[in-house]
Design an enzyme around this catalytic site. Structure first.
Site, PDB file in Angstrom:
ATOM      1  CG  PHE A   5      -0.254   9.378  -4.400  1.00 45.60           C
ATOM      2  CD1 PHE A   5       1.117   9.604  -4.358  1.00 45.60           C
ATOM      3  CD2 PHE A   5      -1.019   9.824  -3.353  1.00 45.60           C
ATOM      4  CE1 PHE A   5       1.696  10.262  -3.276  1.00 45.60           C
ATOM      5  CE2 PHE A   5      -0.455  10.475  -2.258  1.00 45.60           C
ATOM      6  CZ  PHE A   5       0.900  10.695  -2.225  1.00 45.60           C
ATOM      7  CB  SER A  37      -0.903  -0.008   1.234  1.00 38.71           C
ATOM      8  OG  SER A  37      -1.497   1.229   1.413  1.00 38.71           O
ATOM      9  CD1 TRP A  73      -1.616   1.620  -5.884  1.00 40.86           C
ATOM     10  CD2 TRP A  73      -2.021   3.174  -4.338  1.00 40.86           C
ATOM     11  NE1 TRP A  73      -2.697   2.354  -6.304  1.00 40.86           N
ATOM     12  CE2 TRP A  73      -2.963   3.324  -5.373  1.00 40.86           C
ATOM     13  CE3 TRP A  73      -2.081   4.049  -3.253  1.00 40.86           C
ATOM     14  CZ2 TRP A  73      -3.949   4.298  -5.363  1.00 40.86           C
ATOM     15  CZ3 TRP A  73      -3.062   5.020  -3.244  1.00 40.86           C
ATOM     16  CH2 TRP A  73      -3.981   5.137  -4.280  1.00 40.86           C
ATOM     17  CG  HIS A  74       0.036   5.971  -0.803  1.00 40.55           C
ATOM     18  ND1 HIS A  74      -0.369   4.789  -0.247  1.00 40.55           N
ATOM     19  CD2 HIS A  74      -0.994   6.841  -0.632  1.00 40.55           C
ATOM     20  CE1 HIS A  74      -1.596   4.935   0.246  1.00 40.55           C
ATOM     21  NE2 HIS A  74      -1.992   6.177   0.015  1.00 40.55           N
ATOM     22  N   GLY A  75       3.654   5.886  -3.599  1.00 38.57           N
ATOM     23  CA  GLY A  75       4.747   6.583  -4.268  1.00 38.57           C
ATOM     24  C   GLY A  75       6.002   5.752  -4.345  1.00 38.57           C
TER      25      GLY A  75
END
Lengths: 477, 360
Positions: free
Chosen positions: A477, A318, A321-323
């Site tokens: 994002f 997770s 996924w954000h960065g």
């Protein structure tokens, strides 16, 4: 196109007018609107997005056949390949270079300046496409009936830039009934209310906080403990109000079109533990992580140590996924450890006398305060420009006995208290929304209501006209 | 439709109409509130202009309204840079104030602003034309530096590039690369159309049109002054050698020979201004520099040669030309070029005498 821009509101008014004027053409109206909305950010990225959607749609036709597994693998390869190329190429290269102590020469190639512009919403539409492919493959979802329907589902302008991440089972049936959606003034008013709520959060609160956050994090390596705490608190509220503003506007747009989009936030800083937090924060992403990562990894049906590992792994993904940065991964791992730690803590308490105490109000309040601070600590990883800055800030924050407050930090901490008060007020109002609306409509004369609406419209327009609008944080994002 | 639903819908419509009525009333109220003195007091509100250059439209509109309302026929337009605007002094001690005192009933409207270049002045004249404001009587204030070769800025049209693009596309086309090279944001396609037409459409809404005017007026009232800078005379301030070696300061007096052709952006736009002013009374003055503080720079033969070149250039135009060098005592300066209250008074006298043919 930013939701907090005049252009967007003109666009929205035109879409809503056409939508209700031509009920039979609604899918076409939305398809064109979605294309225009995305192309506004860049025609090239729109073509890429449209291409990916068309390819996934074509591949998904084979998911139910004898080569379903191959189709699934092909579909995932396309979606993840696209995501990895744009989001993680540079990150990967830099880490390989660092590990091997070398430097690749990209002179004359497209990587010359070591930058790949990230298409807007790529992380969101990728996860949505993955969910679709997996659900259709597992036969949990009836495949989309046409490319038009699939395009409108994936690209709906209300959510394509930053969610909520829609699920086919929730949304495709709504699209199939779209011609029958009638104009209901109560729903329309609710849509306007959500739009105004989001706009107020963004224009009034976020725009006020953002300069302080930028200033403090801009000199993260020189902050005192007091300043570091202030910066972290303020960012906690900036990201909440910013993202929830976007999400509420998305829900509001849905209501205007007679479509139900999921709420992404439910006053998350009132959570007493990690489980509760992820049921209140970025809800559609949390559910996605649970359904497509945590459960396939074994979920809660495996040995305890594996559950802890799965929680940490799911949250690390997770974070990634954000960065594409180690700070995001660490943020994810940190939350994974908090979730695993809380699970262990609950296990240790189980059956003991003290367990009953955890149900008391005092414990709950204490837990909310503790968990809010743990969340604030986590935001330092999320917002800091690099690992060094994050570690420095945390070190300063940890030296509590050395903390000294300046006049400015004292004032800003009062702002933080006020923002928390707003958060509490939001929770109170939302839980009694129906009653408030009824009282407002029945007890307040229309003359006063009209005056209040005029003031709100004037204030929001004044903010909207103020100048350059800042982008939503989650657009990156 | 059930009775309850009908009742609710009627209530909704009634509230919506009432809200619309109040909103329109508010817009009318805003329009009535903003007058010339909201945005202008012997000079335009610079903070407002700095925040949003489009706010100059409001100033021009209000000047136009004043001219119409008071049936003014013989007014003078003054356009120039920070000296004509009155940097380092408040508006009540500015050139605009003193020249109005001297001109009596002949009102002088001062549309100067710091950093204005000949390109801005030319654009401003076109904007005045569009609004029907005559420039039969025009005073232009420039600095020597307006004709210095622009290696790295300033932009030939410092503030009003978008308006020049709209009002004289040919001149804009020629200056475009210089403007872009120096930070002008050249929008094209959809982005340009969106910015332009959205602004035009929203300008119909007083809340949008007057937002900067009201905010700046409020802030000025709150501050209790419109002073920009330090009004003390220069000799009460510290002028270190380092400051006098600052490249920006030195470039202001750059002695490199002026190219008096259209390659020089100062000349390019002055030619257009002079064409525009054919048959109209125009006075051009070149600000004086501080004869004491900048003695070395002024004494430079290159600098003096360039001043002679400017004199020759303006001698071939219809304009009255006034070189103010050495006309204002050095103790009337707040720095190398801006003036004290007394300096502005003196400048107003000199201009007024020249305007009336008493000095040439």
């Amino acid at each position: 196109m930013l939701f907090n821009s005049v252009t967007f509101f003109i666009f929205l008014a035109a879409v809503v007018a056409l939508y209700y004027a031509f009920p039979r053409l609604r899918m076409y109206v939305l398809a064109v609107a979605n294309a225009a909305f995305y192309a506004y950010a860049g025609v090239g990225y729109f073509l890429l997005f449209a291409g990916i959607v068309a390819i996934v749609y074509a591949i998904s036709k084979g998911l139910g056949g004898s080569r379903g597994k191959l189709a699934l693998a092909g579909g995932l390869a396309v979606v993840l390949g696209n995501l990895f190329f744009f989001k993680y190429t540079i990150f990967l290269i830099e880490n390989i270079e660092r590990a091997l102590g070398i430097e690749f020469d990209f002179a004359g190639t497209f990587l010359d300046d070591r930058m790949i512009l990230l298409p807007i919403g790529i992380s969101f539409y990728s996860f949505q496409l993955i969910a679709y492919l997996v659900d259709v493959y597992r036969k949990k979802l009836e495949p989309s009936r046409s490319l038009l329907e699939f395009w409108v589902f994936i690209s709906l302008f209300a959510h394509s830039a930053a969610g909520p991440i829609l699920r086919g089972n929730d949304f495709l049936p709504q699209l199939r009934r779209i011609e029958n959606v009638s104009f209901i003034d109560r729903r329309f008013k609710l849509g306007i209310a959500f739009l105004l709520l989001g706009l107020t959060k963004k224009l009034v609160i976020v725009e006020f906080i953002a300069p302080y956050v930028n200033e403090y994090f801009g000199r993260a390596g020189t902050l005192t403990g007091g300043e570091a705490w202030t910066a972290a608190y303020l960012f906690a509220f900036q990201i909440y109000f910013d993202f929830s503003a976007y999400s509420e506007m998305a829900v509001g747009i849905g209501f205007l079109l007679g479509l139900k989009l999921d709420l992404n936030f439910k006053t998350p800083y009132l959570s007493a533990n990690p489980n509760e937090f992820w049921r209140r924060w970025h809800i559609t992403l949390s559910q996605w992580i649970r359904d497509y990562i945590f459960i396939p990894l074994g979920g809660s049906r495996v040995a305890n140590w594996r559950i802890y590992c799965n929680l940490i792994a799911a949250m690390a993904i997770s974070g990634l996924w954000h960065g594409a940065a180690w700070t995001f991964i660490l943020w994810g791992v940190y939350h994974g450890v908090l979730s695993a730690g809380h699970r262990l803590y609950r296990r240790l308490l189980k059956g003991r006398k003290v367990e009953a105490w955890t149900a008391t109000r005092v414990y709950k309040i204490g837990a909310v305060i503790v968990f809010f601070h743990l969340t604030v600590v986590g935001w330092v990883f999320f917002r800091a420009d690099g690992m060094q800055e994050a570690m420095y800030m945390l070190k300063q924050m940890a030296a509590i006995h050395h903390i000294q407050l300046t006049e400015e930090t004292k004032k800003l901490l009062l702002v933080v208290v006020a923002l928390y008060g707003l958060h509490l007020a939001e929770s109170f109002i939302v839980s009694r929304f129906g009653k408030f609306i009824q009282a407002w409509r029945i007890r307040v004369p229309f003359v006063v209501r009209g005056a209040v609406y005029t003031i709100i419209a004037t204030v929001l327009l004044a903010y909207l006209f103020k100048g350059e609008s800042s982008s939503f944080i989650y657009f990156q994002f | 439709m059930s009775g309850l639903r009908k009742k609710r819908r009627l209530a909704f419509i009634r509230t919506a109409i009432w809200t619309a009525v109040l909103f329109i009333a508010l817009q009318i109220g805003i329009s009535l509130y903003v007058k010339l003195d909201t945005v202008y007091h012997f000079r335009l509100n610079y903070n407002m202009f700095l925040d949003n250059q489009q706010s100059i439209e409001v100033v021009i509109d209000e000047i136009s309204n004043t001219i119409e309302k008071e049936n003014l026929q013989d007014y003078i337009i003054l356009v120039g840079n920070s000296v004509a605007w009155g940097t380092n002094e408040k508006s009540d001690h500015s050139l605009g104030k003193y020249i109005n005192e001297l001109s009596g009933e002949q009102v002088v409207f001062n549309l100067s602003a710091p950093s204005m270049q000949p390109g801005d002045i030319y654009t401003l004249l076109l904007m005045l034309d569009r609004k029907g404001i005559r420039t039969d009587n025009l005073v232009i204030g420039l600095s020597y530096s307006a004709f210095v070769e622009r290696v790295n800025g300033p932009r030939a049209v410092f503030w009003l590039g978008d308006y020049l693009r709209e009002l004289d596309s040919e001149a804009f086309g020629k200056a475009r690369s210089q403007l872009v090279h120096n930070g002008y944001e050249y929008r094209t396609g959809w982005e340009y159309a969106e910015t332009k037409y959205l602004h035009q459409a929203l300008s119909l809404l007083p809340l949008y049109r007057y937002k900067d005017a009201i905010v700046s007026h409020y802030e000025e009232q709150k501050d209790g002054t419109d002073l920009l800078g330090d009004p003390r005379p220069w000799f009460e301030k510290k002028y270190t050698e380092k400051k006098l070696q600052d490249p920006q300061y030195l470039n202001f007096f750059n002695p490199k020979p002026f190219v008096m052709s259209e390659e020089n952006w100062g000349v390019f736009f002055m030619n257009r201004i002079m064409e525009h002013q054919e048959g109209k009374k125009t006075l051009v003055f070149i600000n004086s520099a501080n004869g004491e503080l900048s003695k070395k720079e002024i004494a430079n033969p290159g600098y003096q040669d360039n001043l002679r070149k400017l004199e020759s250039y303006f001698a071939e135009t219809e304009a009255i030309y006034l070189n103010l060098q050495e006309s204002i005592p050095s103790d009337m300066f707040t720095d190398h070029v801006h003036l004290t209250k007394e300096g502005n008074q003196k400048l107003a006298q000199l201009l007024w005498q020249a305007w009336n043919g008493e000095v040439n």
